[in-house]
Design a protein around this motif. Sequence first.
Motif, PDB file in Angstrom:
ATOM      1  N   LEU A  60      46.252  32.308 -51.737  1.00 50.72           N
ATOM      2  CA  LEU A  60      45.894  33.487 -50.966  1.00 50.72           C
ATOM      3  C   LEU A  60      44.912  34.317 -51.780  1.00 50.72           C
ATOM      4  CD1 LEU A  60      48.255  35.659 -48.836  1.00 50.72           C
ATOM      5  CD2 LEU A  60      46.331  36.631 -50.021  1.00 50.72           C
ATOM      6  N   ILE A  61      43.704  34.434 -51.261  1.00 46.70           N
ATOM      7  CA  ILE A  61      42.672  35.245 -51.896  1.00 46.70           C
ATOM      8  C   ILE A  61      42.446  36.440 -50.983  1.00 46.70           C
ATOM      9  CG2 ILE A  61      40.278  35.330 -52.685  1.00 46.70           C
ATOM     10  CD1 ILE A  61      40.497  32.253 -53.063  1.00 46.70           C
ATOM     11  N   GLY A  62      42.825  37.611 -51.472  1.00 42.70           N
ATOM     12  CA  GLY A  62      42.687  38.818 -50.667  1.00 42.70           C
ATOM     13  C   GLY A  62      43.843  39.756 -50.938  1.00 42.70           C
ATOM     14  N   ASP A  63      43.734  40.943 -50.378  1.00 39.70           N
ATOM     15  CA  ASP A  63      44.740  41.974 -50.586  1.00 39.70           C
ATOM     16  C   ASP A  63      45.936  41.747 -49.657  1.00 39.70           C
ATOM     17  OD1 ASP A  63      42.987  43.026 -52.381  1.00 39.70           O
ATOM     18  OD2 ASP A  63      42.330  44.666 -51.096  1.00 39.70           O
ATOM     19  N   ILE A  64      47.115  42.118 -50.167  1.00 41.49           N
ATOM     20  CA  ILE A  64      48.356  41.993 -49.404  1.00 41.49           C
ATOM     21  C   ILE A  64      48.972  43.377 -49.272  1.00 41.49           C
ATOM     22  CG2 ILE A  64      50.681  41.031 -49.352  1.00 41.49           C
ATOM     23  CD1 ILE A  64      49.686  38.749 -51.120  1.00 41.49           C
ATOM     24  N   ARG A  65      49.388  43.730 -48.068  1.00 39.02           N
ATOM     25  CA  ARG A  65      50.160  44.957 -47.820  1.00 39.02           C
ATOM     26  C   ARG A  65      51.445  44.548 -47.120  1.00 39.02           C
ATOM     27  NH1 ARG A  65      45.026  46.348 -46.217  1.00 39.02           N
ATOM     28  NH2 ARG A  65      43.972  47.748 -47.646  1.00 39.02           N
ATOM     29  N   THR A  66      52.576  44.743 -47.795  1.00 38.67           N
ATOM     30  CA  THR A  66      53.862  44.335 -47.246  1.00 38.67           C
ATOM     31  C   THR A  66      54.990  45.017 -47.992  1.00 38.67           C
ATOM     32  OG1 THR A  66      55.257  42.416 -46.731  1.00 38.67           O
ATOM     33  CG2 THR A  66      54.017  42.328 -48.781  1.00 38.67           C
ATOM     34  N   PRO A  67      56.128  45.225 -47.349  1.00 38.22           N
ATOM     35  CA  PRO A  67      57.262  45.805 -48.084  1.00 38.22           C
ATOM     36  C   PRO A  67      57.952  44.792 -48.993  1.00 38.22           C
ATOM     37  CG  PRO A  67      57.783  45.594 -45.748  1.00 38.22           C
ATOM     38  CD  PRO A  67      56.359  45.187 -45.915  1.00 38.22           C
ATOM     39  N   ALA A  68      57.790  43.472 -48.744  1.00 39.86           N
ATOM     40  CA  ALA A  68      58.455  42.453 -49.562  1.00 39.86           C
ATOM     41  C   ALA A  68      57.530  41.261 -49.746  1.00 39.86           C
ATOM     42  CB  ALA A  68      59.745  42.014 -48.889  1.00 39.86           C
ATOM     43  N   LEU A  69      57.486  40.742 -50.981  1.00 40.34           N
ATOM     44  CA  LEU A  69      56.643  39.582 -51.312  1.00 40.34           C
ATOM     45  C   LEU A  69      57.480  38.580 -52.087  1.00 40.34           C
ATOM     46  CD1 LEU A  69      53.844  38.154 -51.591  1.00 40.34           C
ATOM     47  CD2 LEU A  69      53.539  39.463 -53.690  1.00 40.34           C
TER      48      LEU A  69
END
Length: 153
Positions: A93-102
């Motif tokens: 995964l290349i890019g920004d992640i916005r999430t409450p859980a990873l």
Amino acid sequence: MWDMNGKKPSPERDENFTFLGRGVDFKGVIRFDGTVRVDGRLEGEIHTTGTLIVGEHAVIKGLVVAGTVICGGRINATVTATEKVQLLKSAVLIGDIRTPALAMEEGAHHHGMCEMGANKITEQLEHEAQEAANVHNLAAHRGKLRAQESSQG
């Protein structure tokens, strides 16, 4: 709706499931309800309130917005998930992640920023600190009022 045995179907079987198979090349904006599995190539935007499953041979470029993202393929996109992002060992995964859980399995690759609600936590701590300061200031203010009242009386 009832099945052949006269039983009401379970909600899992009633859920929408969409499949973009291997060999499918899609460009544009896609909006789905329910679960989506991509095994082909997608360039553009994909939006679902449910789960996005990115197969091992899939390639997604663009913008991903979903409830849950489970990735085993390649994503070059900004990913926003309202519930969680799970990167399997074959994921890139290349890019920004916005999430409450990873969750990342050993072997998964991520290059980009990850925001897991830290700004909300920071804002809450700042708010609590301000409330504590206001309580202190209120006590000091009351002390000043009492001093003024006693000097006037």
